[in-house]
Design a protein around this motif. Structure first.
Motif, mmCIF file in Angstrom:
data_model
loop_
_atom_site.group_PDB
_atom_site.id
_atom_site.type_symbol
_atom_site.label_atom_id
_atom_site.label_comp_id
_atom_site.label_asym_id
_atom_site.label_seq_id
_atom_site.Cartn_x
_atom_site.Cartn_y
_atom_site.Cartn_z
ATOM 1 N N THR A 1 35.129 12.058 33.896
ATOM 2 C CA THR A 1 36.094 12.915 33.968
ATOM 3 C C THR A 1 35.874 14.220 35.015
ATOM 4 O OG1 THR A 1 35.938 12.852 31.392
ATOM 5 C CG2 THR A 1 37.021 14.761 32.150
ATOM 6 N N VAL A 2 37.145 14.451 35.526
ATOM 7 C CA VAL A 2 37.176 15.614 36.328
ATOM 8 C C VAL A 2 38.105 16.649 35.828
ATOM 9 C CG1 VAL A 2 38.127 16.242 38.863
ATOM 10 C CG2 VAL A 2 36.741 14.024 38.259
ATOM 11 N N VAL A 3 37.692 17.904 35.745
ATOM 12 C CA VAL A 3 38.191 19.067 35.271
ATOM 13 C C VAL A 3 38.847 19.781 36.690
ATOM 14 C CG1 VAL A 3 38.294 21.335 34.117
ATOM 15 C CG2 VAL A 3 36.769 19.373 33.308
ATOM 16 N N VAL A 4 40.132 20.187 36.488
ATOM 17 C CA VAL A 4 40.792 20.628 37.541
ATOM 18 C C VAL A 4 41.429 21.922 37.036
ATOM 19 C CG1 VAL A 4 42.483 20.620 39.368
ATOM 20 C CG2 VAL A 4 41.632 18.598 38.586
ATOM 21 N N ILE B 1 43.603 18.760 33.585
ATOM 22 C CA ILE B 1 44.219 19.712 34.267
ATOM 23 C C ILE B 1 44.258 20.650 33.408
ATOM 24 C CG2 ILE B 1 45.901 20.541 35.672
ATOM 25 C CD1 ILE B 1 46.747 17.917 36.337
ATOM 26 N N VAL B 2 43.484 22.024 34.013
ATOM 27 C CA VAL B 2 43.647 23.102 32.819
ATOM 28 C C VAL B 2 44.888 24.232 33.533
ATOM 29 C CG1 VAL B 2 42.374 25.302 32.188
ATOM 30 C CG2 VAL B 2 41.316 23.379 32.947
ATOM 31 N N THR C 1 46.290 17.329 29.961
ATOM 32 C CA THR C 1 46.305 18.611 30.238
ATOM 33 C C THR C 1 45.705 19.708 28.856
ATOM 34 O OG1 THR C 1 48.433 19.293 29.425
ATOM 35 C CG2 THR C 1 48.380 18.978 31.939
ATOM 36 N N VAL C 2 44.976 20.818 29.552
ATOM 37 C CA VAL C 2 44.884 21.650 28.376
ATOM 38 C C VAL C 2 45.150 23.172 28.848
ATOM 39 C CG1 VAL C 2 42.653 20.492 27.648
ATOM 40 C CG2 VAL C 2 42.265 22.291 29.319
ATOM 41 N N ALA D 1 38.211 23.052 28.630
ATOM 42 C CA ALA D 1 38.185 21.607 28.702
ATOM 43 C C ALA D 1 37.303 21.031 27.879
ATOM 44 C CB ALA D 1 37.935 21.105 30.107
ATOM 45 N N GLU D 2 36.408 21.852 27.320
ATOM 46 C CA GLU D 2 35.483 21.254 26.506
ATOM 47 C C GLU D 2 35.798 20.490 25.262
ATOM 48 O OE1 GLU D 2 32.799 23.370 24.042
ATOM 49 O OE2 GLU D 2 31.263 21.762 24.367
#
Ligand code: UTP
Length: 297
Positions: A9-12, A58-59, A104-105, A120-121
């Protein structure tokens, strides 16, 4: 069993206000601004997919829904392009949705980078022992940084950060590292970090670039971080807490190209760099630039 040192997982974080790019960011998310014709968020997705990630989180902020739309298929447009023989363009339109799975979050209020990452958690899974973070306004070339960082986590465990050498007068804009053995090793251990220091007092000229490979435990630490002097919840504070707990935190040093595309001048530099590096690009640009630079300013 999944490799606990790998990441999928990659969070942006993409919920910031983009004030340096106003007024365009009044109506267009900064992350959709293109380097030539490719939106920054697609460059990020391609980098994540190249590093082996399966999922991009994606945040976003309220009003930035068009970010997710870029990753939805548009079969109607593809059909139209095929019908007029523009197959290569249809392929270009299909590329973003095909890179990896995107969700998305929402960060309702821009309370800082640490807060954005923490948003994102709730969508992380039990398999996410390590989570990568890419800041979409920071282009690093070559785009193999996360792969190098994963190799460091394989050797040392814990969290891996990315450093670049900044000029001392610019250090006040960055998180700055205090590194052990910075010249002796490919992946020095991080002794400490200072967010946006007075340049004269900064512990080094190694600044923090926008790539992180976070040990999952950092998300627990983020819950305890309080807003700093600028009222923001900083990601670096959670990393400093991880160091204080004795967790291993290392940094790779990026010595390639870096473009800050969150700023109009940096975006222009990136566009020129990409155009000049593309063998298929219009060769007259180089000639025009040469002639323009020869003219008085
Ligand atoms: P920046 O500070 O570079 O982006 O944050 P910004 O706030 O959008 O831009 P300026 O400084 O006002 O021009 C780095 C990244 O972190 C995200 C931003 O969207 C950017 O991608 N971010 C920052 C969030 O998602 N939430 C925040 O609360 C803060």
């Amino acid at each position: 069993m999944a490799d606990p040192n790998a990441f999928s997982t990659v969070v942006v974080p993409a919920a910031g206000l983009g004030t340096r790019f106003l007024p365009v960011t009044k109506s267009v998310p900064k992350e959709l601004l293109p380097v030539l014709n490719i939106p920054a968020i697609e460059l990020v997705a391609a980098e994540a997919a190249q590093a082996g990630a399966e999922r991009l989180v994606i945040v976003t902020a309220p009003g930035k829904e068009s970010l997710a739309r870029h990753f939805q298929p548009n079969p109607q447009l593809e059909d139209l392009l095929h019908a007029c023989g523009k197959d290569a363009l249809a392929q270009l339109v299909r590329r973003a949705p095909g890179l990896l799975s995107v969700e998305t979050v929402v960060q309702e209020t821009p309370l800082g980078l640490g807060h954005a990452v923490a948003c994102a958690e709730p969508v992380l899974t039990g398999a996410d022992d390590a989570v990568a973070v890419i800041l979409p306004d920071d282009i690093l070339l070559p785009a193999d940084t996360l792969t190098r960082m994963a190799a460091v986590r394989q050797d040392h465990g814990g969290t891996v950060m990315c450093a670049f050498t900044a000029s001392r007068d610019r250090l006040g804009a960055y998180g700055v590292f205090d590194l052990e053995d910075a010249t002796d090793t490919d992946a020095p251990r991080v002794r400490g970090m200072v967010e946006k220091p007075d340049p004269a007092l900064a512990p080094s000229t190694f600044a923090c670039a926008g790539r992180y490979l976070l040990d999952r435990s950092v998300f627990e630490l983020l819950k305890r971080v309080r807003p700093g002097a600028r009222g923001e919840i900083d990601l670096t504070d959670a990393v400093v807490d991880a160091i204080a707990e004795g967790q291993p935190v290392h940094a790779i040093v990026h010595s390639g190209t870096r473009h800050d595309i969150g700023d109009p001048q940096g975006m222009l530099r990136a566009a020129v760099d990409f155009a000049l590096s593309d063998p298929a690009a219009d060769p007259t640009l180089r000639d025009w630039l040469g002639r323009r630079l020869a003219l008085p300013v």
